[in-house]
Design a protein around this motif. Structure first.
Motif, PDB file in Angstrom:
ATOM      1  N   TYR A 155       0.832  -1.204   0.000  1.00 53.20           N
ATOM      2  CA  TYR A 155       0.000   0.000   0.000  1.00 53.20           C
ATOM      3  C   TYR A 155       0.869   1.258   0.000  1.00 53.20           C
ATOM      4  O   TYR A 155       1.753   1.424   0.839  1.00 53.20           O
ATOM      5  CB  TYR A 155      -0.908  -0.039   1.220  1.00 53.20           C
ATOM      6  CG  TYR A 155      -1.945   1.048   1.288  1.00 53.20           C
ATOM      7  CD1 TYR A 155      -2.447   1.649   0.144  1.00 53.20           C
ATOM      8  CD2 TYR A 155      -2.443   1.469   2.523  1.00 53.20           C
ATOM      9  CE1 TYR A 155      -3.411   2.637   0.208  1.00 53.20           C
ATOM     10  CE2 TYR A 155      -3.421   2.455   2.600  1.00 53.20           C
ATOM     11  CZ  TYR A 155      -3.885   3.040   1.446  1.00 53.20           C
ATOM     12  OH  TYR A 155      -4.842   4.025   1.511  1.00 53.20           O
ATOM     13  N   GLN A 200      -0.689  -5.525   3.893  1.00 49.62           N
ATOM     14  CA  GLN A 200      -1.528  -4.707   3.012  1.00 49.62           C
ATOM     15  C   GLN A 200      -0.859  -4.555   1.644  1.00 49.62           C
ATOM     16  O   GLN A 200      -0.150  -3.584   1.385  1.00 49.62           O
ATOM     17  CB  GLN A 200      -1.794  -3.339   3.647  1.00 49.62           C
ATOM     18  CG  GLN A 200      -2.663  -3.416   4.887  1.00 49.62           C
ATOM     19  CD  GLN A 200      -3.092  -2.049   5.395  1.00 49.62           C
ATOM     20  OE1 GLN A 200      -2.521  -1.025   5.053  1.00 49.62           O
ATOM     21  NE2 GLN A 200      -4.109  -2.029   6.239  1.00 49.62           N
ATOM     22  N   GLN A 256     -10.205  -2.227   1.574  1.00 49.18           N
ATOM     23  CA  GLN A 256      -9.118  -1.429   2.111  1.00 49.18           C
ATOM     24  C   GLN A 256      -7.857  -2.266   2.296  1.00 49.18           C
ATOM     25  O   GLN A 256      -7.879  -3.329   2.911  1.00 49.18           O
ATOM     26  CB  GLN A 256      -9.537  -0.827   3.462  1.00 49.18           C
ATOM     27  CG  GLN A 256      -8.506   0.110   4.077  1.00 49.18           C
ATOM     28  CD  GLN A 256      -8.286   1.361   3.237  1.00 49.18           C
ATOM     29  OE1 GLN A 256      -9.201   1.806   2.545  1.00 49.18           O
ATOM     30  NE2 GLN A 256      -7.091   1.906   3.282  1.00 49.18           N
ATOM     31  N   GLY A 257      -6.768  -1.761   1.717  1.00 44.87           N
ATOM     32  CA  GLY A 257      -5.492  -2.460   1.831  1.00 44.87           C
ATOM     33  C   GLY A 257      -5.364  -3.666   0.937  1.00 44.87           C
ATOM     34  O   GLY A 257      -4.374  -4.390   1.012  1.00 44.87           O
ATOM     35  N   GLN A 258      -6.362  -3.888   0.041  1.00 49.13           N
ATOM     36  CA  GLN A 258      -6.321  -5.051  -0.842  1.00 49.13           C
ATOM     37  C   GLN A 258      -6.670  -4.714  -2.292  1.00 49.13           C
ATOM     38  O   GLN A 258      -5.969  -5.109  -3.213  1.00 49.13           O
ATOM     39  CB  GLN A 258      -7.269  -6.144  -0.337  1.00 49.13           C
ATOM     40  CG  GLN A 258      -6.954  -6.674   1.038  1.00 49.13           C
ATOM     41  CD  GLN A 258      -7.950  -7.713   1.488  1.00 49.13           C
ATOM     42  OE1 GLN A 258      -8.517  -8.460   0.709  1.00 49.13           O
ATOM     43  NE2 GLN A 258      -8.214  -7.764   2.790  1.00 49.13           N
TER      44      GLN A 258
END
Length: 321
Positions: A155, A200, A256-258
């Motif tokens: 990320y 992440q 989120q984070g993926q």
């Protein structure tokens, strides 16, 4: 007379003994069948005959085996096609990482200004992918470049925290080498521990994977091209979209984070980008916002032009800033 009686008696005894011995196997079998709780014996195998000669039957069996084997091989090749493509993309990313970091410390082949510019060109080309197809395309925001060129696609916001530390140290080691192998591999930032940094990782889609997310407009409604399913966003979650320089639209739920805006085109340039709401394929709301691409008003106009050109139902669409 006595001797005759004795002989007759002996003969009768022998006959009795022979009869008892002949009955013993039958007696033992019946007892065994009782021990087996009444299990029925297996039926005798059926013997089939064919008017065809044996050689012809063998040839037919061999041909059947070959046909099945070729069918199985084709299925395996088809199943492996996507896997091979993904491995190829990963190999390219790994080669980029090796060229941008480890080779810098290869004493047999010293790094030069020309090689550094060549590496920079390779990375910037990945970020600007798609710009040549349309001059209005918007490239990835500079704050997320690290994510795009990182082979693991960690990320970008997390990488920037470690980048600030790397920059403040004034080290001669390239950033990713410093982060994963060199002097910075033991550094752990409180706001973003190493466990979070490594966990992440943003999914970057390869061209074949991207097809599952493509949305087309059919009879005014948004429909997934690959599955034919009407687009239905889930209330309480964010659904994101991008419009590629080739005028293909991709939609998916943000994770989120993926899975972020950069996932669809693997960090490449976009024509339009944002969030949307749709029920049963009918578009209800659009929000032209993305921290990855910072879309402009012109990008939003390109999106509206695309939707109108394909006769999307925009009757009750709300535009959120």
């Amino acid at each position: 007379m006595d001797s005759d009686n004795m002989t007759k008696s002996d003969g009768s005894d022998e006959m009795v003994i022979r009869e008892v011995k002949e009955l013993e196997p039958e007696t033992s079998v019946s007892v065994k069948s009782m021990v087996l709780d009444g299990e029925k014996p297996l039926p005798a195998p059926a013997i089939l005959f064919s008017p065809r000669p044996v050689s012809e039957l063998d040839a037919a069996a061999v041909k059947l085996q070959k046909v099945y084997k070729s069918y199985r091989t084709r299925r395996n090749l088809a199943d492996c096609a996507v896997v091979v493509e993904e491995l190829w993309w990963k190999a390219l990313d790994f080669a980029r990482l090796k060229e941008s970091s480890v080779s810098f410390f290869n004493t047999e082949k010293p790094d030069t200004a020309a090689s550094r510019w060549r590496r920079a060109g390779t990375k910037s080309a990945k970020i600007g992918n798609g710009l040549s197809k349309d001059g209005k395309a918007q490239k990835l925001a500079i704050t997320h470049w690290l994510e795009a060129i990182d082979p693991h696609h960690r990320y970008g916001n997390n990488l920037n925290l470690y980048y600030d530390v790397w920059f403040s140290r004034g080290t001669s080691q390239p950033f990713f080498y410093w982060l994963d192998v060199g002097e910075g591999k033991e550094i752990n930032i409180e706001n973003c521990p190493r466990t979070v940094l490594q966990k992440q990782c943003i999914k970057y889609l390869a061209p074949k994977e991207r097809e599952a997310y493509e949305v087309v407009i059919d009879d005014g409604k948004l429909v997934y091209r690959h599955s034919g399913v009407l687009l239905n966003t889930v209330e309480g979650s964010k659904w994101i979209f991008v419009l590629s320089p080739s005028r293909n639209m991709y939609v998916a739920e943000k994770k989120q984070g993926q899975f972020h805006h950069s996932s669809f085109l693997a960090g490449g340039a976009t024509i339009a980008v944002g969030q949307l709401v749709a029920h049963n394929g009918v578009l209800q709301a659009i929000r032209p916002y993305s921290g990855y691409y910072n879309p402009t008003e012109e990008n939003f106009k390109e999106l509206i032009s695309f939707l109108e050109e394909h006769h999307a139902d925009l009757t009750n669409v709300k535009v959120n800033p």
